[in-house]
Every structure is written in structure tokens, then in C-alpha cells.
Design a protein around this motif. Structure first.
Motif, PDB file in Angstrom:
ATOM      1  N   MET A  97       0.826  -1.210   0.000  1.00 31.05           N
ATOM      2  CA  MET A  97       0.000   0.000   0.000  1.00 31.05           C
ATOM      3  C   MET A  97       0.857   1.255   0.000  1.00 31.05           C
ATOM      4  O   MET A  97       0.612   2.182  -0.790  1.00 31.05           O
ATOM      5  CB  MET A  97      -0.933   0.005   1.211  1.00 31.05           C
ATOM      6  CG  MET A  97      -1.887   1.193   1.205  1.00 31.05           C
ATOM      7  SD  MET A  97      -2.924   1.327   2.698  1.00 31.05           S
ATOM      8  CE  MET A  97      -1.705   1.978   3.862  1.00 31.05           C
ATOM      9  N   GLU A  98       1.859   1.291   0.853  1.00 33.13           N
ATOM     10  CA  GLU A  98       2.710   2.477   0.927  1.00 33.13           C
ATOM     11  C   GLU A  98       3.482   2.688  -0.372  1.00 33.13           C
ATOM     12  O   GLU A  98       3.680   3.833  -0.810  1.00 33.13           O
ATOM     13  CB  GLU A  98       3.671   2.366   2.113  1.00 33.13           C
ATOM     14  CG  GLU A  98       2.969   2.465   3.458  1.00 33.13           C
ATOM     15  CD  GLU A  98       3.911   2.325   4.637  1.00 33.13           C
ATOM     16  OE1 GLU A  98       3.625   2.926   5.684  1.00 33.13           O
ATOM     17  OE2 GLU A  98       4.921   1.612   4.510  1.00 33.13           O
ATOM     18  N   GLY A  99       3.894   1.584  -1.013  1.00 27.59           N
ATOM     19  CA  GLY A  99       4.596   1.694  -2.290  1.00 27.59           C
ATOM     20  C   GLY A  99       3.713   2.294  -3.365  1.00 27.59           C
ATOM     21  O   GLY A  99       4.162   3.115  -4.178  1.00 27.59           O
ATOM     22  N   LEU A 100       2.442   1.884  -3.375  1.00 28.63           N
ATOM     23  CA  LEU A 100       1.500   2.429  -4.352  1.00 28.63           C
ATOM     24  C   LEU A 100       1.291   3.921  -4.118  1.00 28.63           C
ATOM     25  O   LEU A 100       1.229   4.712  -5.073  1.00 28.63           O
ATOM     26  CB  LEU A 100       0.163   1.690  -4.262  1.00 28.63           C
ATOM     27  CG  LEU A 100       0.196   0.213  -4.697  1.00 28.63           C
ATOM     28  CD1 LEU A 100      -1.081  -0.499  -4.267  1.00 28.63           C
ATOM     29  CD2 LEU A 100       0.397   0.094  -6.203  1.00 28.63           C
ATOM     30  N   ILE A 101       1.183   4.315  -2.853  1.00 25.12           N
ATOM     31  CA  ILE A 101       1.033   5.740  -2.525  1.00 25.12           C
ATOM     32  C   ILE A 101       2.270   6.513  -2.964  1.00 25.12           C
ATOM     33  O   ILE A 101       2.171   7.596  -3.563  1.00 25.12           O
ATOM     34  CB  ILE A 101       0.766   5.919  -1.018  1.00 25.12           C
ATOM     35  CG1 ILE A 101      -0.590   5.314  -0.628  1.00 25.12           C
ATOM     36  CG2 ILE A 101       0.824   7.394  -0.622  1.00 25.12           C
ATOM     37  CD1 ILE A 101      -0.820   5.212   0.870  1.00 25.12           C
ATOM     38  N   VAL A 107      -4.931   5.990  -3.635  1.00 29.25           N
ATOM     39  CA  VAL A 107      -5.238   4.917  -2.688  1.00 29.25           C
ATOM     40  C   VAL A 107      -6.173   5.448  -1.617  1.00 29.25           C
ATOM     41  O   VAL A 107      -5.902   6.478  -0.978  1.00 29.25           O
ATOM     42  CB  VAL A 107      -3.953   4.357  -2.043  1.00 29.25           C
ATOM     43  CG1 VAL A 107      -4.295   3.309  -0.993  1.00 29.25           C
ATOM     44  CG2 VAL A 107      -3.027   3.770  -3.101  1.00 29.25           C
ATOM     45  N   THR A 108      -7.286   4.733  -1.415  1.00 33.79           N
ATOM     46  CA  THR A 108      -8.209   5.027  -0.319  1.00 33.79           C
ATOM     47  C   THR A 108      -8.522   3.720   0.401  1.00 33.79           C
ATOM     48  O   THR A 108      -8.075   2.648  -0.015  1.00 33.79           O
ATOM     49  CB  THR A 108      -9.513   5.684  -0.828  1.00 33.79           C
ATOM     50  OG1 THR A 108     -10.125   4.820  -1.792  1.00 33.79           O
ATOM     51  CG2 THR A 108      -9.235   7.046  -1.451  1.00 33.79           C
ATOM     52  N   MET A 109      -9.299   3.815   1.485  1.00 27.56           N
ATOM     53  CA  MET A 109      -9.662   2.631   2.258  1.00 27.56           C
ATOM     54  C   MET A 109     -11.165   2.622   2.495  1.00 27.56           C
ATOM     55  O   MET A 109     -11.793   3.671   2.632  1.00 27.56           O
ATOM     56  CB  MET A 109      -8.920   2.618   3.597  1.00 27.56           C
ATOM     57  CG  MET A 109      -7.405   2.622   3.479  1.00 27.56           C
ATOM     58  SD  MET A 109      -6.536   2.653   5.091  1.00 27.56           S
ATOM     59  CE  MET A 109      -7.108   4.231   5.768  1.00 27.56           C
ATOM     60  N   LEU A 128      -2.310   4.047   8.649  1.00 25.51           N
ATOM     61  CA  LEU A 128      -3.709   4.176   8.249  1.00 25.51           C
ATOM     62  C   LEU A 128      -4.067   5.618   7.892  1.00 25.51           C
ATOM     63  O   LEU A 128      -5.129   5.871   7.333  1.00 25.51           O
ATOM     64  CB  LEU A 128      -4.633   3.672   9.359  1.00 25.51           C
ATOM     65  CG  LEU A 128      -4.557   2.169   9.661  1.00 25.51           C
ATOM     66  CD1 LEU A 128      -5.430   1.815  10.856  1.00 25.51           C
ATOM     67  CD2 LEU A 128      -4.976   1.342   8.435  1.00 25.51           C
ATOM     68  N   ASN A 129      -3.171   6.553   8.212  1.00 24.55           N
ATOM     69  CA  ASN A 129      -3.398   7.953   7.858  1.00 24.55           C
ATOM     70  C   ASN A 129      -2.775   8.326   6.517  1.00 24.55           C
ATOM     71  O   ASN A 129      -2.924   9.465   6.065  1.00 24.55           O
ATOM     72  CB  ASN A 129      -2.821   8.860   8.960  1.00 24.55           C
ATOM     73  CG  ASN A 129      -3.479   8.621  10.304  1.00 24.55           C
ATOM     74  OD1 ASN A 129      -4.673   8.823  10.461  1.00 24.55           O
ATOM     75  ND2 ASN A 129      -2.701   8.162  11.277  1.00 24.55           N
ATOM     76  N   LYS A 130      -2.091   7.402   5.858  1.00 25.10           N
ATOM     77  CA  LYS A 130      -1.362   7.734   4.639  1.00 25.10           C
ATOM     78  C   LYS A 130      -2.221   7.778   3.376  1.00 25.10           C
ATOM     79  O   LYS A 130      -1.966   8.597   2.496  1.00 25.10           O
ATOM     80  CB  LYS A 130      -0.186   6.767   4.448  1.00 25.10           C
ATOM     81  CG  LYS A 130       0.912   6.949   5.475  1.00 25.10           C
ATOM     82  CD  LYS A 130       2.135   6.106   5.152  1.00 25.10           C
ATOM     83  CE  LYS A 130       3.264   6.388   6.134  1.00 25.10           C
ATOM     84  NZ  LYS A 130       4.493   5.613   5.798  1.00 25.10           N
ATOM     85  N   PRO A 131      -3.221   6.909   3.214  1.00 28.35           N
ATOM     86  CA  PRO A 131      -4.052   7.005   2.008  1.00 28.35           C
ATOM     87  C   PRO A 131      -4.806   8.339   1.935  1.00 28.35           C
ATOM     88  O   PRO A 131      -4.891   9.077   2.934  1.00 28.35           O
ATOM     89  CB  PRO A 131      -5.015   5.825   2.146  1.00 28.35           C
ATOM     90  CG  PRO A 131      -4.297   4.854   3.021  1.00 28.35           C
ATOM     91  CD  PRO A 131      -3.557   5.711   3.999  1.00 28.35           C
ATOM     92  N   ARG A 132      -5.368   8.623   0.764  1.00 24.94           N
ATOM     93  CA  ARG A 132      -6.075   9.891   0.556  1.00 24.94           C
ATOM     94  C   ARG A 132      -7.263  10.045   1.489  1.00 24.94           C
ATOM     95  O   ARG A 132      -7.653  11.167   1.849  1.00 24.94           O
ATOM     96  CB  ARG A 132      -6.528   9.986  -0.903  1.00 24.94           C
ATOM     97  CG  ARG A 132      -7.301  11.261  -1.236  1.00 24.94           C
ATOM     98  CD  ARG A 132      -7.303  11.544  -2.730  1.00 24.94           C
ATOM     99  NE  ARG A 132      -8.057  10.572  -3.499  1.00 24.94           N
ATOM    100  CZ  ARG A 132      -9.319  10.740  -3.902  1.00 24.94           C
ATOM    101  NH1 ARG A 132      -9.991  11.839  -3.568  1.00 24.94           N
ATOM    102  NH2 ARG A 132      -9.926   9.826  -4.648  1.00 24.94           N
TER     103      ARG A 132
END
Length: 204
Positions: A97-101, A107-109, A128-132
Motif C-alpha cells: 500500500m505504501e509503495g502504491l502511494i 489509494v483510499t480505504m 492508516l493515515n497515509k491514504p487519501r
């Protein structure tokens, strides 16, 4: 053949962080048969799902305590010891997930989660705060696999459903996303996820 994927949506429990409600009860109810009975009859999956749908813990606890007054301490323990139920992250999945960001992908959840425990999870797991952004079922009183929660997420974040891929450990939730017009894959482990994403032209 599916078109290009512009949006990647992650589930959280059992995809990014481990979740097992049994963990504190190994200590609280040591007898295996009694513990199995407790989860089958008292703090059931269906009962907990209503907190994911937005029911307050106070109401949820009162409902069970009225029915099982002798179990009050064990019922209240479900929320009290909730942090023990999410003891670690799935590091390989988090790296994906972090690599995609980091690549600049959107990226959302989208998660079934009680509102207050999700706030706690964000403190425990800062990634968990890193996605849009995130749609939390308990905050909007909608729940997977109901079609409306996928539509709400897509509308809120401006996603094109056909260009969106959803990653979830629950086959029912995967099918719910597909019914809403999304692409979706069933999560089993990080290696399989890499293969599934690659089949959609997403390298990790």
C-alpha cells in the motif's frame, strides 16, 4: 478485458492489520468450550457487526447485559480489551500500500469498523493515515457488502467504479464491490495480492 485502474481501495481488518476477537478471551475465559459458547451466544459476530453499522457500545453492552447479567464483566471486556484484538500489522501488505502511494497512485480505504475503535486503530497504526482518505462504516451507518456503501465511497472520493480495484479478505465484500461495478480481488496474502494487482497492470 478490463480497462486501466486509476483507483485502489483497501479493506483494513485482515488485509492491513490482524484482527482476532478471541485473543483477550484466551485469558478471560480460559475454557475453550465456554469461550466458544460465549462467542456463539453472547458477543456474536452479528452483535459486533451492529457496532460497525454505527450502534453505540453503551447500547450494545446494555442489550447483552440485560439478557446475560451474569456475563456483564465479560461483555464489557469486548470493548475494554479491543486493542488486544488488533495486535500487529501485516507488514508485507502495508509495504504494498505504501509503495502504491509513493508511486503517486490514488489509494483510499473502505472498512467495516466501529467509529471509535477506528480512531484508536489510527493511533496504533499511523500508516492508516497515509491514504487519501477512508470510508468507515460506523461513521456513515452503512456496511459492506451492501451496495450503497461502495456507491457512497465512490461518490465521496470521485472514483470511476470501472477504474477502481477493491482488495478485501471477505468473498462477500468482494462480490459486493463487483455488484457495484468495481473490479475486486479476494485477499489471502501479500504474494497473491501482488500477482492479482499485476494482472490489472499494477506493478508493486
Amino acid at each position: 478485458m478490463a480497462g486501466p485502474i486509476n483507483h485502489i481501495v483497501f479493506d483494513i481488518g485482515k488485509v492491513l492489520i490482524h484482527y482476532d476477537p478471541n485473543l483477550p478471551y484466551l485469558r478471560l475465559i480460559p475454557d475453550e468450550d465456554e469461550r466458544r459458547w460465549f462467542f456463539a451466544n453472547v458477543c456474536t459476530h452479528e452483535w459486533n457487526l451492529e457496532q460497525d453499522r454505527g450502534r453505540p457500545w453503551s447500547e450494545a453492552e446494555a442489550l447483552l447485559i440485560e439478557k446475560f447479567p451474569e456475563r456483564e464483566e465479560q461483555i464489557r471486556a469486548f470493548r475494554q480489551y479491543w486493542p488486544e484484538m488488533v495486535p500487529y500489522a501485516y507488514d508485507d501488505s502495508v509495504r504494498i500500500m505504501e509503495g502504491l502511494i509513493d508511486e503517486g497512485r490514488d489509494v483510499t480505504m473502505l472498512t467495516n469498523f466501529a467509529a471509535d475503535t477506528f480512531r484508536h486503530a489510527r493511533e496504533m497504526y499511523p500508516f492508516l493515515n497515509k491514504p487519501r482518505g477512508v470510508t468507515v462504516s460506523g461513521e456513515i451507518e452503512l456496511i459492506k457488502p451492501d451496495r450503497e456503501i461502495y456507491e457512497k465511497h465512490a461518490e465521496h472520493f470521485g472514483l470511476d467504479p470501472a477504474a477502481t480495484i477493491f482488495i478485501d479478505d471477505s468473498p462477500a465484500n468482494v462480490e459486493g464491490a463487483r455488484a457495484a461495478g468495481w473490479q475486486a480481488v479476494h485477499f489471502t496474502d501479500a504474494d497473491r495480492l501482488r500477482q492479482d494487482l499485476a494482472s490489472f497492470g499494477i506493478d508493486t
